[in-house]
Design a protein around this motif. Structure first.
Motif, PDB file in Angstrom:
ATOM      1  N   LEU A 256       0.834  -1.206   0.000  1.00  0.00           N
ATOM      2  CA  LEU A 256       0.000   0.000   0.000  1.00  0.00           C
ATOM      3  C   LEU A 256       0.868   1.256   0.000  1.00  0.00           C
ATOM      4  N   LEU A 257       1.901   1.236   0.825  1.00  0.00           N
ATOM      5  CA  LEU A 257       2.795   2.392   0.872  1.00  0.00           C
ATOM      6  C   LEU A 257       3.499   2.575  -0.466  1.00  0.00           C
ATOM      7  N   GLY A 258       3.846   1.463  -1.079  1.00  0.00           N
ATOM      8  CA  GLY A 258       4.473   1.518  -2.400  1.00  0.00           C
ATOM      9  C   GLY A 258       3.540   2.157  -3.425  1.00  0.00           C
ATOM     10  N   GLN A 259       2.253   1.825  -3.331  1.00  0.00           N
ATOM     11  CA  GLN A 259       1.274   2.438  -4.222  1.00  0.00           C
ATOM     12  C   GLN A 259       1.185   3.945  -4.001  1.00  0.00           C
ATOM     13  N   LEU A 260       1.184   4.336  -2.740  1.00  0.00           N
ATOM     14  CA  LEU A 260       1.100   5.771  -2.443  1.00  0.00           C
ATOM     15  C   LEU A 260       2.302   6.507  -3.036  1.00  0.00           C
ATOM     16  N   ARG A 267       6.037  11.047  -1.983  1.00  0.00           N
ATOM     17  CA  ARG A 267       7.396  10.630  -1.645  1.00  0.00           C
ATOM     18  C   ARG A 267       7.588  10.404  -0.154  1.00  0.00           C
ATOM     19  N   ALA A 268       6.701  11.011   0.634  1.00  0.00           N
ATOM     20  CA  ALA A 268       6.849  10.866   2.081  1.00  0.00           C
ATOM     21  C   ALA A 268       6.678   9.421   2.533  1.00  0.00           C
ATOM     22  N   ALA A 269       6.247   8.549   1.628  1.00  0.00           N
ATOM     23  CA  ALA A 269       6.061   7.143   1.992  1.00  0.00           C
ATOM     24  C   ALA A 269       7.390   6.459   2.312  1.00  0.00           C
ATOM     25  N   VAL A 270       8.468   7.105   1.972  1.00  0.00           N
ATOM     26  CA  VAL A 270       9.769   6.457   2.133  1.00  0.00           C
ATOM     27  C   VAL A 270      10.068   6.096   3.585  1.00  0.00           C
ATOM     28  N   ARG A 271       9.806   7.010   4.475  1.00  0.00           N
ATOM     29  CA  ARG A 271      10.111   6.754   5.890  1.00  0.00           C
ATOM     30  C   ARG A 271       9.309   5.576   6.461  1.00  0.00           C
ATOM     31  N   PRO A 272       8.007   5.578   6.298  1.00  0.00           N
ATOM     32  CA  PRO A 272       7.275   4.397   6.776  1.00  0.00           C
ATOM     33  C   PRO A 272       7.752   3.101   6.110  1.00  0.00           C
ATOM     34  N   LEU A 273       8.157   3.192   4.863  1.00  0.00           N
ATOM     35  CA  LEU A 273       8.644   1.983   4.191  1.00  0.00           C
ATOM     36  C   LEU A 273       9.914   1.462   4.858  1.00  0.00           C
ATOM     37  N   GLU A 274      10.743   2.376   5.339  1.00  0.00           N
ATOM     38  CA  GLU A 274      11.936   1.938   6.065  1.00  0.00           C
ATOM     39  C   GLU A 274      11.550   1.197   7.346  1.00  0.00           C
ATOM     40  N   ARG A 275      10.529   1.670   7.985  1.00  0.00           N
ATOM     41  CA  ARG A 275      10.034   0.993   9.196  1.00  0.00           C
ATOM     42  C   ARG A 275       9.589  -0.430   8.880  1.00  0.00           C
ATOM     43  N   ILE A 276       8.960  -0.546   7.730  1.00  0.00           N
ATOM     44  CA  ILE A 276       8.480  -1.870   7.329  1.00  0.00           C
ATOM     45  C   ILE A 276       9.654  -2.839   7.208  1.00  0.00           C
ATOM     46  N   GLU A 277      10.727  -2.348   6.627  1.00  0.00           N
ATOM     47  CA  GLU A 277      11.924  -3.186   6.506  1.00  0.00           C
ATOM     48  C   GLU A 277      12.336  -3.738   7.875  1.00  0.00           C
ATOM     49  N   GLU A 278      12.358  -2.846   8.851  1.00  0.00           N
ATOM     50  CA  GLU A 278      12.767  -3.259  10.190  1.00  0.00           C
ATOM     51  C   GLU A 278      11.794  -4.266  10.786  1.00  0.00           C
ATOM     52  N   LEU A 279      10.519  -3.990  10.567  1.00  0.00           N
ATOM     53  CA  LEU A 279       9.495  -4.897  11.089  1.00  0.00           C
ATOM     54  C   LEU A 279       9.652  -6.288  10.485  1.00  0.00           C
ATOM     55  N   ARG A 305       5.123  -2.333  19.766  1.00  0.00           N
ATOM     56  CA  ARG A 305       5.786  -1.020  19.768  1.00  0.00           C
ATOM     57  C   ARG A 305       6.203  -0.608  18.350  1.00  0.00           C
ATOM     58  N   ASP A 306       6.688  -1.564  17.581  1.00  0.00           N
ATOM     59  CA  ASP A 306       7.088  -1.258  16.201  1.00  0.00           C
ATOM     60  C   ASP A 306       5.884  -0.802  15.366  1.00  0.00           C
ATOM     61  N   LEU A 307       4.756  -1.449  15.600  1.00  0.00           N
ATOM     62  CA  LEU A 307       3.555  -1.076  14.838  1.00  0.00           C
ATOM     63  C   LEU A 307       3.095   0.338  15.209  1.00  0.00           C
ATOM     64  N   ILE A 308       3.233   0.681  16.477  1.00  0.00           N
ATOM     65  CA  ILE A 308       2.877   2.036  16.911  1.00  0.00           C
ATOM     66  C   ILE A 308       3.791   3.055  16.233  1.00  0.00           C
ATOM     67  N   LEU A 309       5.081   2.707  16.175  1.00  0.00           N
ATOM     68  CA  LEU A 309       6.028   3.608  15.500  1.00  0.00           C
ATOM     69  C   LEU A 309       5.685   3.751  14.020  1.00  0.00           C
ATOM     70  N   LEU A 310       5.313   2.637  13.415  1.00  0.00           N
ATOM     71  CA  LEU A 310       4.943   2.676  11.999  1.00  0.00           C
ATOM     72  C   LEU A 310       3.756   3.612  11.794  1.00  0.00           C
TER      73      LEU A 310
END
Lengths: 335, 486
Positions: A256-260, A267-279, A305-310
């Motif tokens: 979904l973030l990739g679609q956005l 472009r702001a989707a990049v940061r949440p996408l990095e979180r996904i990598e960690e998750l 906690r990771d999901l809250i950060l995401l």
């Protein structure tokens, strides 16, 4: 990558869609949790069984504020009737309907109408519906109400970026709820008798967890013969195909973030996408035995906690330009 | 076999009033009689059951307005009466022309008073009524407005007297509401009472959103190719929130609240997921006072700081324009026939209700002498508040009105009681006559378009003349018949 049609989405709407979906997903999952708690209810120790529900929702303080003894009845009321409890079903439905009202220009009439009626029916629950076998039927009605919402949304809601935000909220909440469902085992009582008796009792409980997640039959199809609890854990955490597994939720969130980012150029989707990598790394780098051996409860806590950060990363990325709107929406997150 | 239901119109008697259904009117092509017969065939019991179901649907759809009392906010539906009001093609031709004429005059008047004010200089209307009016906005003086259109959305309240003559009761040139009910009532009728409509040739009402969007696009600042239109609402706690939703959806534009908008370098933007995006036309459903806390009420949380500055720079269009309230004031209303003649050189197609202006000595004297026969209204209120209906008032109410008049004569007008027309209405005691009015809606960009029909409000209480939703009024579908086939 092609740019989508120029359909601007108000940041407030995006945030509303995200949270409306979360609240409704929460209602469905809480109904599932209540249902499984009812099933687990240890004879003679009902109150303790129900208190597990309070613990996995991290509601000990909120509940204590009521000044009531932690009886099974009080806990059922706390989650099913008490709109002042921010994690209760009526509170979630109030929040979902409130947001839906602000989204009426955007959502389909059918979505609004179903939610309006569902909200009315379920925020005027007769206390008698909490007793005995009625409780399970009530949970069934709650689940079905949310599922009707989901189906109507799937069939009527326009698939532009609004849909993506709606799905983001739903899937993040679902992942969070699956970790809570898994955690219920940690808080539950197991008869302390002989080893074999204990093994059977545990398996029965895991079976009920799977049923609550609507995953029992799917699990049986893919589970090895002679499966053990860690197979259940692995299934709910990392199965690539089960709709409530944390992994599938996280992968869909990533899509979904990739679609956005791609289709809508956000472009702001990049940061949440990095979180996904960690998750994902946290989720898949260790086999289930290791996770269980190292402490499932701690693992699930970290995952939550990771999901809250995401979620907060998504907030910063897309809703940041909108003045903070909803204290109520943060209550759960900071609880 | 079941016996045919008794004719529910058997006891129907409109008395001295003009009945909008049973009075024979030339050229209605038998439509009214057909409707009456069909209602008779359904019968009272079935009609009631279906009416209840229809109202339940309105509740479920959330087609509601919010009533605020001291402590609570309750969502109510506008009670819906299932027996439509029928307007013939000939009647509509007159109404439409009258509304267009009236809107033209209102716009000419506003343009004039905010420029050279010739109408005052020529002594047609007292300057005090214009410049001393609380809704007169000095900010508007010499401000250019595209096409000279100040009132883009106008609702004109029209009643009908005992002789069937249409009379204008009031102009609404600020943010008239109710159009959503016109469209939703029609949809509800086609779902719940398709058998009443079958085969009748009615003017459609579905075009409102498209026309409105078109006008909003026309009035956008010059040089903008693809203007972004938004609807600015005070939010979900506003009693007309449903209507705001309806209009935003029908136009396909975002419904924004003040906090969604931001002004930078005298340009207006909305906050989107992709950052800020320019806005060019704002259909605002917020009163002038609340639009911009830096210019008007500083305590307003509903508005947008800097909005008026951006607007004065010509970077954004507002509909309706600021300062139109001076034209729909009840005191200015009394001068409308003269205003129409002054600007258009024509007589008013739709007459006013005879009005005594209490700020003038004659008007006050005449009012005080005939309080028992007159309706006394405050000039600045809306929603039917503060009205005393002489023939219905108690001694004490008459004296209270007298005291209020003497304390501040300029705040009051009075009018004779108009024997409002009635329409057959479903009540607990069967089908009974109830008083009606009609609010047609006009949309004006470059030109004026009038939505066929309008909102028919009905006073549901027996004998009541107050149709306002806040005071026990309901609504009916308004059918405008197509021109008869040649």
């Amino acid at each position: 990558m092609t740019a989508g049609r120029e359909t601007p989405l108000l940041a407030r709407y995006a945030e509303g869609l995200f949270w409306m979906a979360r609240y409704l997903e929460r209602v469905e999952n809480l109904a599932r949790l209540i249902d499984v708690t009812q099933t687990f209810e240890a004879a003679g120790r009902e109150d303790e069984s129900w208190f597990a529900l309070v613990r996995i929702n991290a509601d000990e303080e909120e509940f204590a504020r009521r000044g009531e003894a932690a009886s099974a009845e009080a806990i059922k009321r706390f989650y099913l009737l008490d709109a002042t409890n921010p994690t209760s079903i009526p509170a979630s439905l109030n929040a979902a309907r409130y947001i839906a009202r602000t989204l009426r220009p955007l959502i389909s009439t059918e979505m609004w109408m179903q939610l309006n009626v569902f909200h009315r029916d379920m925020t005027s629950i007769d206390p008698i519906s909490l007793a005995g076998d009625r409780l399970s039927r009530l949970c069934w009605r709650l689940k079905e109400g949310v599922q009707a919402h989901t189906g109507i949304t799937e069939g009527t809601f326009f698939r532009d970026q609004g849909w993506l935000f709606y799905q983001l909220g739903r899937l993040i909440e679902r992942a969070d709820q699956t970790t809570r469902l898994l955690d219920i085992r940690y808080h539950l009582l197991v008869p302390a008798a002989g080893r074999e008796e204990r093994r059977v009792a545990e398996l029965a409980q895991w079976g009920a967890v799977l049923r609550a997640a609507a995953g029992y039959h799917a699990f049986r199809r893919v589970a090895p013969p002679g499966f053990t609890p860690r197979d259940v854990v692995a299934f709910l955490l990392t199965d690539p195909d089960f709709p409530r597994s944390v992994r599938l939720c996280v992968e869909q969130v990533e899509w979904l973030l990739g679609q956005l980012r791609g289709r809508y150029g956000l472009r702001a989707a990049v940061r949440p996408l990095e979180r996904i990598e960690e998750l994902r790394a946290a989720l898949l780098s260790r086999p289930a035995d290791r996770i269980v051996a190292d402490g499932l409860h701690q693992f699930l806590d970290a995952m939550q906690r990771d999901l809250i950060l995401l979620a907060s990363e998504i907030g910063t990325a897309f809703f940041r330009d909108w003045r903070p709107l909803a204290q109520m929406q943060e209550q759960r997150q900071t609880a | 076999m079941q016996p045919a239901p008794a004719d529910p119109f058997r006891d129907y008697n409109p008395g001295p009033y003009f009945c909008e259904l049973t009075r024979a009117r030339p050229g209605d092509g038998d439509a009214a009689e057909t409707l009456r017969r069909r209602i008779g065939m359904i019968g009272l019991d079935a009609l009631r059951a279906r009416a209840v179901a229809a109202e339940t649907e309105l509740v479920n759809l959330g087609i509601t307005f919010t009533v605020y009392s001291e402590a609570s906010a309750i969502d109510r539906i506008l009670p819906f009466d299932c027996i439509p009001r029928v307007i013939t093609a000939a009647e509509w031709r007159r109404l439409e022309a009258g509304v267009q004429q009236r809107v033209a005059a209102l716009n000419e008047f506003l343009h004039d008073i905010y420029h050279r004010a010739l109408i005052v200089k020529n002594g047609v209307i007292p300057g005090e009524l214009v410049f001393g009016n609380a809704n007169f906005r000095p900010e508007m003086i010499d401000f250019p407005v595209r096409f000279g259109t100040y009132v883009h959305i106008c609702g004109i309240d029209i009643v009908r007297d005992g002789a069937g003559e249409f009379l204008v009761l009031e102009d609404n040139a600020r943010t008239p509401s109710g159009v959503s009910y016109v469209v939703e009532n029609r949809h509800l009728m086609s779902r719940s009472f398709p058998d009443l409509m079958a085969g009748l040739r009615l003017r459609p009402v579905d075009d409102y959103g498209r026309r409105l969007l078109h006008a909003m696009t026309e009035i956008a600042p010059q040089g903008v190719d693809d203007p972004q239109v938004v609807l600015l609402s005070p939010g979900i706690y506003n009693s007309a929130y449903f209507e705001h939703v309806f209009l935003a959806r029908e136009m396909g534009v975002p419904l924004v609240e003040g906090a969604d908008l931001v002004v930078e370098d005298e340009r207006v933007f909305m906050r989107t997921t992709a950052g800020r995006r320019a806005v060019h036309t704002i259909y605002r459903r917020i009163g002038d006072d609340f639009l911009d806390p830096t210019v008007f009420r500083p305590d307003s949380l509903l508005g947008v700081p800097g909005l008026i500055g951006a607007w004065r720079r010509g970077n954004v269009a507002l509909a309706n324009v600021v300062g139109t309230g001076v034209a729909d004031d009840k005191a200015v209303y009394a001068y409308m026939p003269r205003i129409i003649r002054y600007y258009l050189g024509e007589d008013a197609i739709l007459a006013n209700v005879q009005t005594h202006i209490c700020r003038e000595a004659d008007g006050l004297a005449c009012t005080l002498a005939n309080l028992e026969q007159l309706v006394v209204k405050p000039v600045g209120e809306s929603g039917g508040y503060g009205i005393t209906i002489g023939p219905r008032a108690t001694r004490a109410q008459i004296e209270a009105a007298r005291a209020a008049l003497l304390a501040d004569p300029a705040n009051w007008i009075s009018q004779p009681v108009v024997s409002l027309s009635v329409g057959p209405t479903l009540t607990e005691s069967g089908i009974r006559p109830r008083h009606l009015d009609l609010r047609p809606f006009a949309v004006t960009g470059r030109e004026t378009w009038v939505l066929p029909g309008g909102l028919t409000r009905v006073a549901l209480k027996e004998g009541s003349l107050v149709v306002n939703s806040s005071q026990g009024g309901g609504s009916k579908d308004s059918w405008v018949l197509e021109e008869p086939l040649p």
